[in-house]
Design an enzyme around this catalytic site. Structure first.
Site, PDB file in Angstrom:
ATOM      1  CD1 TRP A  55      -2.197  -2.240   1.624  1.00  0.00           C
ATOM      2  CD2 TRP A  55      -3.003  -1.156  -0.155  1.00  0.00           C
ATOM      3  NE1 TRP A  55      -3.205  -3.001   1.074  1.00  0.00           N
ATOM      4  CE2 TRP A  55      -3.714  -2.364  -0.007  1.00  0.00           C
ATOM      5  CE3 TRP A  55      -3.336  -0.313  -1.213  1.00  0.00           C
ATOM      6  CZ2 TRP A  55      -4.736  -2.757  -0.880  1.00  0.00           C
ATOM      7  CZ3 TRP A  55      -4.355  -0.694  -2.087  1.00  0.00           C
ATOM      8  CH2 TRP A  55      -5.039  -1.899  -1.905  1.00  0.00           C
ATOM      9  CG  ASP A 129      -3.100   4.156   4.162  1.00  0.00           C
ATOM     10  OD1 ASP A 129      -4.137   3.924   4.821  1.00  0.00           O
ATOM     11  OD2 ASP A 129      -2.884   3.639   3.048  1.00  0.00           O
ATOM     12  CE  LYS A 153      -8.789  -3.113   4.520  1.00  0.00           C
ATOM     13  NZ  LYS A 153      -8.775  -2.427   3.252  1.00  0.00           N
TER      14      LYS A 153
END
Ligand code: PMP
Length: 317
Positions: A55, A129, A153
């Site tokens: 990511w 992030d 999530k």
């Protein structure tokens, strides 16, 4: 909207000088939205980014469209099994900001503390992030300039993206920044500059209330520590399974692991399914298995997984 933002502020002890913005665009959208909002402040400065897995790798590619990027450290040579020590990071003297992905969802690598880099970067803000571990542990929001996270999530349905932004970092958008993603316009309009993702926000609000009833983030953190310890102990207690992440960097949320004999992968997944244990296949880019044990997964779920894994190892050794 108001209740959801108030509850999130309470859950994460967000200081007064930070705005909580409810946006759209997901985690990947923020990879562009962050530089578009921050580079107007320091147009010629470099963005320092730390490459700890898939990511942050995507974040680096996207940020490079808006500014010069310096990859200050990378775990790539170790196969993302560790986060390079902060003393080895090749930081710029005064970057526009420093970007981290504090939990790498695919690689299973997590920052367990905030790196002390303020003195070496002229106090550059840290942008994090936190898509896959927000609300799983207590954090010191004041250590960051911006925290962002897709909701899907630990918060609620996809479609809502959270940005927690220090007020002095608002109001510096590049002219190319779409108005709907300009933090100033969003903040001035109470996150309702354009039609917000109402249903996702409603569900997120219910999740925040649920979290408060569980005892808040501190209680979730204790539960998440217990869940992760149980699973990593299982992995470390046998050479039937392999965890490739070094112990100090292991994620509490995403636990990738491999069967030493990968020819048993299909049998593992189908027998797991028979035990009601699903979604264990690792991300296609890394293979193997992955147990994502987000806030919604109770301890009993991890206990069931560990019991199955021990039984499977006995049967196939
Ligand atoms: N960052 C992290 C850490 C993620 O886990 C994900 C999604 N798995 C993303 C970014 C991308 O999020 P989205 O799909 O919402 O764009």
């Amino acid at each position: 909207m108001d209740a959801a933002q108030r509850d999130l502020r309470e859950l994460l002890s967000v200081p007064e000088n930070y705005q909580i913005l409810f946006l759209q665009g997901g985690g990947l959208g923020e990879n562009a939205i962050v530089p578009m909002n921050l580079m107007g402040r320091r147009p010629d400065a470099t963005i320092d980014m730390v490459h700890t897995g898939s990511w942050s790798g995507k974040s680096i590619q996207e940020a490079a469209k808006y500014a010069k990027v310096n990859v200050a450290a990378s775990g790539q040579s170790s196969g993302f099994s560790r986060i390079p020590d902060v003393s080895e990071w090749n930081l710029s003297a005064s970057p526009a900001y420093v970007h981290l992905c504090t939990n790498e969802t695919i690689d299973g690598v997590e920052f367990h503390s905030v790196p002390g880099i303020a003195e070496r970067t002229s106090g550059a803000p840290i942008i994090a992030d936190m898509s896959s571990h927000i609300l799983s542990r207590e954090i010191d929001v004041s250590a960051y300039g911006v925290i962002f996270a897709g909701a899907q999530k630990n918060i609620g349905p996809a479609g809502l993206t959270i940005a927690i932004v220090r007020e002095d970092l608002i109001g510096h958008a590049l002219p190319c920044c779409p108005s709907a993603f300009d933090w100033k316009k969003v903040a001035d309009n109470g996150s309702m500059y354009n039609t917000p993702p109402t249903y996702a926000i409603y569900i997120a609000g219910l999740v925040f209330q649920w979290l408060k009833r569980q005892g808040g983030v501190a209680a979730m953190e204790q539960r998440n520590i217990e869940k992760a310890q149980l699973l990593y102990q299982c992995l470390d207690s046998t050479d039937f399974y392999v965890s490739r992440v070094e112990a100090p960097f292991r994620s509490r949320m995403n636990v990738p692991f491999y069967l030493r004999d990968e020819s048993l992968n299909a049998a593992f997944l189908s027998e797991a399914r028979e035990h009601g244990l699903i979604q264990l296949k690792g991300h296609k880019s890394v293979g193997g298995m992955r147990a994502s044990i987000y806030n919604a997964m109770p301890l009993e779920g991890v206990q069931a997984l560990v019991a199955f894994m021990q039984e499977f190892a006995l049967q196939h050794s």
